[in-house]
Design a protein around this motif. Sequence first.
Motif, PDB file in Angstrom:
ATOM      1  N   LEU A 141      -1.544  -3.327 -13.312  1.00  0.00           N
ATOM      2  CA  LEU A 141      -2.431  -3.620 -14.544  1.00  0.00           C
ATOM      3  C   LEU A 141      -3.896  -3.535 -14.138  1.00  0.00           C
ATOM      4  O   LEU A 141      -4.671  -3.149 -14.874  1.00  0.00           O
ATOM      5  N   ALA A 142      -4.246  -3.943 -12.677  1.00  0.00           N
ATOM      6  CA  ALA A 142      -5.880  -3.729 -12.364  1.00  0.00           C
ATOM      7  C   ALA A 142      -6.012  -2.255 -11.967  1.00  0.00           C
ATOM      8  O   ALA A 142      -7.127  -2.180 -11.720  1.00  0.00           O
ATOM      9  N   LEU A 143      -4.948  -1.412 -11.743  1.00  0.00           N
ATOM     10  CA  LEU A 143      -5.288  -0.033 -11.157  1.00  0.00           C
ATOM     11  C   LEU A 143      -6.287   0.762 -12.175  1.00  0.00           C
ATOM     12  O   LEU A 143      -5.922   1.032 -13.320  1.00  0.00           O
ATOM     13  N   PRO A 144      -7.386   1.138 -11.596  1.00  0.00           N
ATOM     14  CA  PRO A 144      -8.304   2.032 -12.794  1.00  0.00           C
ATOM     15  C   PRO A 144      -7.666   3.471 -12.842  1.00  0.00           C
ATOM     16  O   PRO A 144      -7.399   4.351 -12.003  1.00  0.00           O
ATOM     17  N   LEU A 145      -7.470   3.742 -14.132  1.00  0.00           N
ATOM     18  CA  LEU A 145      -7.089   5.089 -14.493  1.00  0.00           C
ATOM     19  C   LEU A 145      -7.889   5.582 -15.523  1.00  0.00           C
ATOM     20  O   LEU A 145      -8.171   4.848 -16.489  1.00  0.00           O
ATOM     21  N   GLU A 146      -7.925   6.976 -15.614  1.00  0.00           N
ATOM     22  CA  GLU A 146      -8.835   7.569 -16.882  1.00  0.00           C
ATOM     23  C   GLU A 146      -7.853   7.203 -18.152  1.00  0.00           C
ATOM     24  O   GLU A 146      -6.789   7.397 -18.287  1.00  0.00           O
ATOM     25  N   ARG A 147      -8.626   6.798 -18.989  1.00  0.00           N
ATOM     26  CA  ARG A 147      -8.030   6.537 -20.406  1.00  0.00           C
ATOM     27  C   ARG A 147      -8.441   7.793 -21.253  1.00  0.00           C
ATOM     28  O   ARG A 147      -9.180   8.592 -21.119  1.00  0.00           O
ATOM     29  N   ILE A 148      -7.182   7.811 -22.349  1.00  0.00           N
ATOM     30  CA  ILE A 148      -7.543   8.957 -23.321  1.00  0.00           C
ATOM     31  C   ILE A 148      -8.199   8.241 -24.496  1.00  0.00           C
ATOM     32  O   ILE A 148      -8.019   7.049 -24.983  1.00  0.00           O
ATOM     33  N   THR A 165      17.024  -9.511 -19.667  1.00  0.00           N
ATOM     34  CA  THR A 165      17.018  -8.796 -18.460  1.00  0.00           C
ATOM     35  C   THR A 165      15.697  -8.233 -18.338  1.00  0.00           C
ATOM     36  O   THR A 165      15.222  -7.595 -17.250  1.00  0.00           O
ATOM     37  N   ALA A 166      14.708  -8.802 -19.005  1.00  0.00           N
ATOM     38  CA  ALA A 166      13.135  -8.509 -18.775  1.00  0.00           C
ATOM     39  C   ALA A 166      12.601  -9.084 -17.469  1.00  0.00           C
ATOM     40  O   ALA A 166      11.881  -8.393 -16.816  1.00  0.00           O
ATOM     41  N   ASN A 167      13.676 -10.279 -17.028  1.00  0.00           N
ATOM     42  CA  ASN A 167      13.319 -10.477 -15.606  1.00  0.00           C
ATOM     43  C   ASN A 167      13.703  -9.799 -14.451  1.00  0.00           C
ATOM     44  O   ASN A 167      13.230  -9.974 -13.225  1.00  0.00           O
ATOM     45  N   ARG A 168      14.469  -8.934 -14.785  1.00  0.00           N
ATOM     46  CA  ARG A 168      14.735  -7.808 -13.766  1.00  0.00           C
ATOM     47  C   ARG A 168      13.899  -6.759 -13.498  1.00  0.00           C
ATOM     48  O   ARG A 168      14.128  -5.755 -12.353  1.00  0.00           O
ATOM     49  N   VAL A 169      12.828  -6.781 -14.142  1.00  0.00           N
ATOM     50  CA  VAL A 169      11.697  -5.506 -13.987  1.00  0.00           C
ATOM     51  C   VAL A 169      10.416  -6.216 -13.428  1.00  0.00           C
ATOM     52  O   VAL A 169      10.164  -7.451 -13.765  1.00  0.00           O
ATOM     53  N   ASP A 170       9.927  -5.507 -12.653  1.00  0.00           N
ATOM     54  CA  ASP A 170       8.642  -5.774 -11.883  1.00  0.00           C
ATOM     55  C   ASP A 170       7.604  -5.305 -12.528  1.00  0.00           C
ATOM     56  O   ASP A 170       6.598  -6.193 -12.669  1.00  0.00           O
ATOM     57  N   VAL A 171       7.820  -4.174 -13.107  1.00  0.00           N
ATOM     58  CA  VAL A 171       6.489  -3.543 -13.910  1.00  0.00           C
ATOM     59  C   VAL A 171       7.038  -2.756 -15.030  1.00  0.00           C
ATOM     60  O   VAL A 171       7.809  -2.005 -14.780  1.00  0.00           O
ATOM     61  N   PHE A 172       6.339  -3.243 -16.177  1.00  0.00           N
ATOM     62  CA  PHE A 172       6.653  -2.503 -17.272  1.00  0.00           C
ATOM     63  C   PHE A 172       5.459  -1.452 -17.602  1.00  0.00           C
ATOM     64  O   PHE A 172       4.392  -1.720 -17.419  1.00  0.00           O
ATOM     65  N   ALA A 200       0.401   7.692  -9.077  1.00  0.00           N
ATOM     66  CA  ALA A 200      -0.788   6.510  -8.590  1.00  0.00           C
ATOM     67  C   ALA A 200      -0.267   5.061  -8.805  1.00  0.00           C
ATOM     68  O   ALA A 200      -0.137   4.353  -8.020  1.00  0.00           O
ATOM     69  N   ILE A 201       0.561   5.138  -9.889  1.00  0.00           N
ATOM     70  CA  ILE A 201       1.183   3.639 -10.377  1.00  0.00           C
ATOM     71  C   ILE A 201       2.320   3.541  -9.420  1.00  0.00           C
ATOM     72  O   ILE A 201       2.452   2.459  -8.741  1.00  0.00           O
ATOM     73  N   LEU A 202       2.994   4.437  -9.191  1.00  0.00           N
ATOM     74  CA  LEU A 202       4.266   4.207  -8.229  1.00  0.00           C
ATOM     75  C   LEU A 202       3.758   3.726  -6.674  1.00  0.00           C
ATOM     76  O   LEU A 202       4.382   2.900  -6.203  1.00  0.00           O
ATOM     77  N   GLN A 203       2.932   4.554  -6.323  1.00  0.00           N
ATOM     78  CA  GLN A 203       2.297   4.081  -4.972  1.00  0.00           C
ATOM     79  C   GLN A 203       1.702   2.658  -4.988  1.00  0.00           C
ATOM     80  O   GLN A 203       1.988   2.153  -4.053  1.00  0.00           O
ATOM     81  N   THR A 204       0.765   2.403  -5.900  1.00  0.00           N
ATOM     82  CA  THR A 204       0.283   1.144  -6.057  1.00  0.00           C
ATOM     83  C   THR A 204       1.214   0.062  -5.973  1.00  0.00           C
ATOM     84  O   THR A 204       1.151  -0.969  -5.305  1.00  0.00           O
ATOM     85  N   ALA A 205       2.273   0.037  -6.877  1.00  0.00           N
ATOM     86  CA  ALA A 205       3.231  -0.710  -6.942  1.00  0.00           C
ATOM     87  C   ALA A 205       4.116  -0.935  -5.726  1.00  0.00           C
ATOM     88  O   ALA A 205       4.575  -2.048  -5.334  1.00  0.00           O
ATOM     89  N   GLN A 246       3.095  -0.429  -2.541  1.00  0.00           N
ATOM     90  CA  GLN A 246       2.261  -0.723  -1.678  1.00  0.00           C
ATOM     91  C   GLN A 246       2.179  -2.431  -1.983  1.00  0.00           C
ATOM     92  O   GLN A 246       2.188  -3.231  -0.946  1.00  0.00           O
ATOM     93  N   ALA A 247       2.118  -2.890  -3.029  1.00  0.00           N
ATOM     94  CA  ALA A 247       2.014  -4.347  -3.473  1.00  0.00           C
ATOM     95  C   ALA A 247       3.356  -4.990  -3.232  1.00  0.00           C
ATOM     96  O   ALA A 247       3.379  -6.055  -2.517  1.00  0.00           O
ATOM     97  N   LYS A 248       4.382  -4.567  -3.564  1.00  0.00           N
ATOM     98  CA  LYS A 248       5.618  -4.868  -3.237  1.00  0.00           C
ATOM     99  C   LYS A 248       5.889  -5.215  -1.628  1.00  0.00           C
ATOM    100  O   LYS A 248       6.253  -6.171  -1.138  1.00  0.00           O
ATOM    101  N   ALA A 249       5.402  -4.075  -0.952  1.00  0.00           N
ATOM    102  CA  ALA A 249       5.847  -4.161   0.643  1.00  0.00           C
ATOM    103  C   ALA A 249       4.858  -5.164   1.371  1.00  0.00           C
ATOM    104  O   ALA A 249       5.022  -5.835   2.337  1.00  0.00           O
ATOM    105  N   SER A 250       3.655  -5.481   0.739  1.00  0.00           N
ATOM    106  CA  SER A 250       2.663  -6.261   1.309  1.00  0.00           C
ATOM    107  C   SER A 250       3.025  -7.803   0.695  1.00  0.00           C
ATOM    108  O   SER A 250       1.930  -8.784   0.977  1.00  0.00           O
ATOM    109  N   GLY A 251       3.912  -7.884  -0.149  1.00  0.00           N
ATOM    110  CA  GLY A 251       4.052  -9.350  -0.559  1.00  0.00           C
ATOM    111  C   GLY A 251       3.121  -9.725  -1.854  1.00  0.00           C
ATOM    112  O   GLY A 251       3.166 -10.835  -2.131  1.00  0.00           O
ATOM    113  N   HIS A 252       2.549  -8.697  -2.432  1.00  0.00           N
ATOM    114  CA  HIS A 252       1.679  -9.287  -3.638  1.00  0.00           C
ATOM    115  C   HIS A 252       2.550  -8.913  -4.804  1.00  0.00           C
ATOM    116  O   HIS A 252       3.627  -7.991  -4.894  1.00  0.00           O
ATOM    117  N   ASP A 253       1.990  -9.145  -5.932  1.00  0.00           N
ATOM    118  CA  ASP A 253       2.514  -8.770  -7.256  1.00  0.00           C
ATOM    119  C   ASP A 253       2.470  -7.452  -7.747  1.00  0.00           C
ATOM    120  O   ASP A 253       1.156  -7.072  -8.245  1.00  0.00           O
TER     121      ASP A 253
END
Length: 386
Positions: free
Chosen positions: A379-386, A156-163, A359-364, A366-373
């Motif tokens: 994974l490329a989204l810049p977010l503040e790290r702890i 079922t891992a193949n049923r997920v777009d983003v982990f 931010a993650i939800l919006q990015t994912a 938008q990518a889906k709607a534009s035909g991107h991965d």
Amino acid sequence: MKTAFVHEWLTGGFVGSEKVLAEMWAVRPGSPIYTLVHNPGDFAGTPLEHAEIYTSAIQHWPRGVQNYRTYLPFMPYQIEQFDLTPYDTVISSSHAVAKGVLVGAGQLHISYIHSPIRYAWDLYQQYLREANLTRGVKATLAKMVLHYIRIWDNSTANRVDVFLANSEYVAKRVWRTYRRPARVLYPPVEVARFDHTRPREDFYLAMSRFVPYKKIDLIVETFTRLDKPLVVIGSGPDFEKVKALAGPNVQLLGRQSDEVVADLMGRCKAFVFAADEDFGIVPVEAQAAGAPVIAYGKGGSLETVVPDRTGVFFGQQSVESLTRAVGLFEERQHLFDAGTIRRHAEQFRPERFRAQFAAILQTAEQAKASGHDPERAVLALPLERI
């Protein structure tokens, strides 16, 4: 975007994974939640109290709500029966089977992984030993069921777009189990309900469900031998076992309200945590109250406790190792400042979680709607790290 949430079960109270679900749901409030079983009384007064919730057939099976775990062999089939076709985005909150929901090619599926199914993967042998299922007919049946669960879970891992993973520790396990990368998004912690300014008192504190892997018995046995004051909050199947180990210096309080927990965390000398956890919200709560943490140096604790700044580690789940760590802590008490510990914990505040999840939800999307991965975009989204 029309959104639905999926969570394994909503029973047993508003605790770790349910709090994460509530914070994600707050980003898309009013979205329906699909779950195998639901006990509304457990969520009175919580953000999920008035959510639109749909359940599986297990809800209506004999003692389905109370003993839902006995229906584990049926859960993969039941989670696949939810009709999620009306939704553009599906968000699963998964530590067992929720990520296995069926979605279409045009839908986006984001799965927040609290853990791959531990009793089928990492804790398989330990689970069989503790359940006395190492030999005999029942043991064979249990092993066959878990073998089937592993095959299904991996497929079922193949049923997920983003982990998304709740820690680097879990992200590594997601890769090992599913060979998929996961973006780390640490769980939210209600930092604001704790007071770090109160004087410390001469007692140690532990809090957990009384189940084997939490190692409350180890903490109680150690402090009984040390004859140092220990207060323990929690209950569970191992309560009588732990009680038999407790000396007169140990107080077992059972389950307590949030107010009592916050009060004790704000006054304790240090908080003791002995579990190998995927993340571990409770040690962060203790740090929000300004309490140093004595933690087992494995799993999520390595990402939430800073040595000699917010706590100390012990290397083995043994009385000897924990005893040495308590001694080390007492030698270094002067290094720990409640304000510094609190500031570290504030990095896990709910507002930060919601902003990053949005931010993650919006990015994912938008990518889906534009035909991107979507996975690559997140994974490329810049977010503040702890």
